[in-house]
Scaffold this motif. Sequence first.
Motif, PDB file in Angstrom:
ATOM      1  N   ASN A  60     -34.318 -65.084  54.250  1.00 30.04           N
ATOM      2  CA  ASN A  60     -33.406 -64.107  53.651  1.00 30.04           C
ATOM      3  C   ASN A  60     -33.719 -63.832  52.182  1.00 30.04           C
ATOM      4  O   ASN A  60     -32.884 -63.286  51.444  1.00 30.04           O
ATOM      5  N   GLY A  61     -34.918 -64.210  51.741  1.00 32.68           N
ATOM      6  CA  GLY A  61     -35.303 -64.010  50.349  1.00 32.68           C
ATOM      7  C   GLY A  61     -34.516 -64.859  49.373  1.00 32.68           C
ATOM      8  O   GLY A  61     -34.478 -64.557  48.174  1.00 32.68           O
ATOM      9  N   CYS A  62     -33.931 -65.935  49.847  1.00 33.96           N
ATOM     10  CA  CYS A  62     -33.026 -66.730  49.017  1.00 33.96           C
ATOM     11  C   CYS A  62     -33.453 -68.193  48.985  1.00 33.96           C
ATOM     12  O   CYS A  62     -33.820 -68.759  50.013  1.00 33.96           O
ATOM     13  N   ASN A  75     -39.155 -57.573  50.899  1.00 32.40           N
ATOM     14  CA  ASN A  75     -40.291 -56.738  50.498  1.00 32.40           C
ATOM     15  C   ASN A  75     -41.194 -56.287  51.632  1.00 32.40           C
ATOM     16  O   ASN A  75     -42.336 -55.891  51.405  1.00 32.40           O
ATOM     17  N   PHE A  76     -40.692 -56.321  52.868  1.00 29.70           N
ATOM     18  CA  PHE A  76     -41.557 -55.979  54.004  1.00 29.70           C
ATOM     19  C   PHE A  76     -40.767 -55.171  55.023  1.00 29.70           C
ATOM     20  O   PHE A  76     -40.414 -55.653  56.101  1.00 29.70           O
ATOM     21  N   SER A  82     -38.179 -62.439  52.700  1.00 33.97           N
ATOM     22  CA  SER A  82     -39.235 -62.104  51.740  1.00 33.97           C
ATOM     23  C   SER A  82     -40.530 -62.740  52.230  1.00 33.97           C
ATOM     24  O   SER A  82     -40.531 -63.839  52.785  1.00 33.97           O
ATOM     25  N   ILE A  83     -41.652 -62.047  51.974  1.00 31.26           N
ATOM     26  CA  ILE A  83     -42.884 -62.479  52.600  1.00 31.26           C
ATOM     27  C   ILE A  83     -44.079 -62.357  51.658  1.00 31.26           C
ATOM     28  O   ILE A  83     -44.221 -61.379  50.926  1.00 31.26           O
ATOM     29  N   TRP A  88     -49.719 -59.397  46.320  1.00 30.83           N
ATOM     30  CA  TRP A  88     -50.312 -58.429  47.246  1.00 30.83           C
ATOM     31  C   TRP A  88     -49.710 -57.037  47.100  1.00 30.83           C
ATOM     32  O   TRP A  88     -50.218 -56.074  47.686  1.00 30.83           O
ATOM     33  N   GLN A  89     -48.635 -56.899  46.291  1.00 34.11           N
ATOM     34  CA  GLN A  89     -47.969 -55.609  46.133  1.00 34.11           C
ATOM     35  C   GLN A  89     -48.023 -55.082  44.697  1.00 34.11           C
ATOM     36  O   GLN A  89     -47.454 -54.038  44.412  1.00 34.11           O
ATOM     37  N   GLU A  90     -48.694 -55.801  43.801  1.00 34.75           N
ATOM     38  CA  GLU A  90     -48.735 -55.383  42.404  1.00 34.75           C
ATOM     39  C   GLU A  90     -50.140 -54.940  42.004  1.00 34.75           C
ATOM     40  O   GLU A  90     -51.121 -55.217  42.683  1.00 34.75           O
TER      41      GLU A  90
END
Length: 292
Positions: A60-62, A75-76, A82-83, A88-90
């Motif tokens: 849960n990104g937490c 982020n996916f 969150s993964i 990989w996204q910057e």
Amino acid sequence: MNQSLTIDNEQATVGVITKGGCITSYRLKTNDGFFDVLKSFGQRNKASFPLIPYSNRIKNGCFVFEGKKYQLPLNFGDHPHSIHGVGWQEEWSVKNHEEDSITLELTHDGTVWPFPFKATQTVKLSGADLYNEIQLTNLSTTSMPAGLGMHPYFPRHGTAILTADVGEVWKTDDTCLPLEKISCPPNWNLTSGAMVDELHCDNQFDPWTGTALINWPDKSASVTLTSSEDLNRLVVYAPRDEEFFCIEPTSHITDAFNFAFQGRPQQETGIRILEPEETWTVWMELLPKHHL
């Protein structure tokens, strides 16, 4: 601005882009043209990308660290966790570009990931062999939890056989979060060599000795993947009906930050705590063979 870079010699060629710090291609030069050791995949043309400052999923990104709760962006797409970190996204910057190597750098301000850090990635060709190193430095004034890894995509080239010295694997729920670690079932017996077409998995093998072999008998080719000592777990993603599969050397178990908060020891989770200005370095090397 996304830049495309290349390193090239008489035996191989490698492409890199600054968006996501991705390797976009790794090809051997043969009498018939080229042989792809890595396979490009996805909108960003990824053949491999760095997992910084964590790999796989955070539930849960937490997570909670040193008594404070942190919420990360999901982020996916519509995935509930969150993964794969933020690297990989910057957009990375080019620190150095030489005939046989490319060095990229990323300075993260502590917004998406709540701790500022600097990452450096080096991609180097030595003959036909590819060396990929990543460094992570904690720029925060406090300690920072971290994990590292690489996410290479390999083509199936018809029949692919994966061999790796592993004995246990994490069973997962339908969102790829770990449930329990079990002995490898017969169809996931990588120690004796397994047909990639029959794996149908997205699971982490733990522990792993740091060496894996991919054979492509239809192409009379193979590649040995080796990694640094800290990358001692192996994620194998072999989806059905795709032309690619992934074997990902990683330093920690999936959702490791939450396992650590539950009191699991560092040896089990693989989480590394970086003190301010501390740097951590890991690497992966691909050693291919092809009968020209």
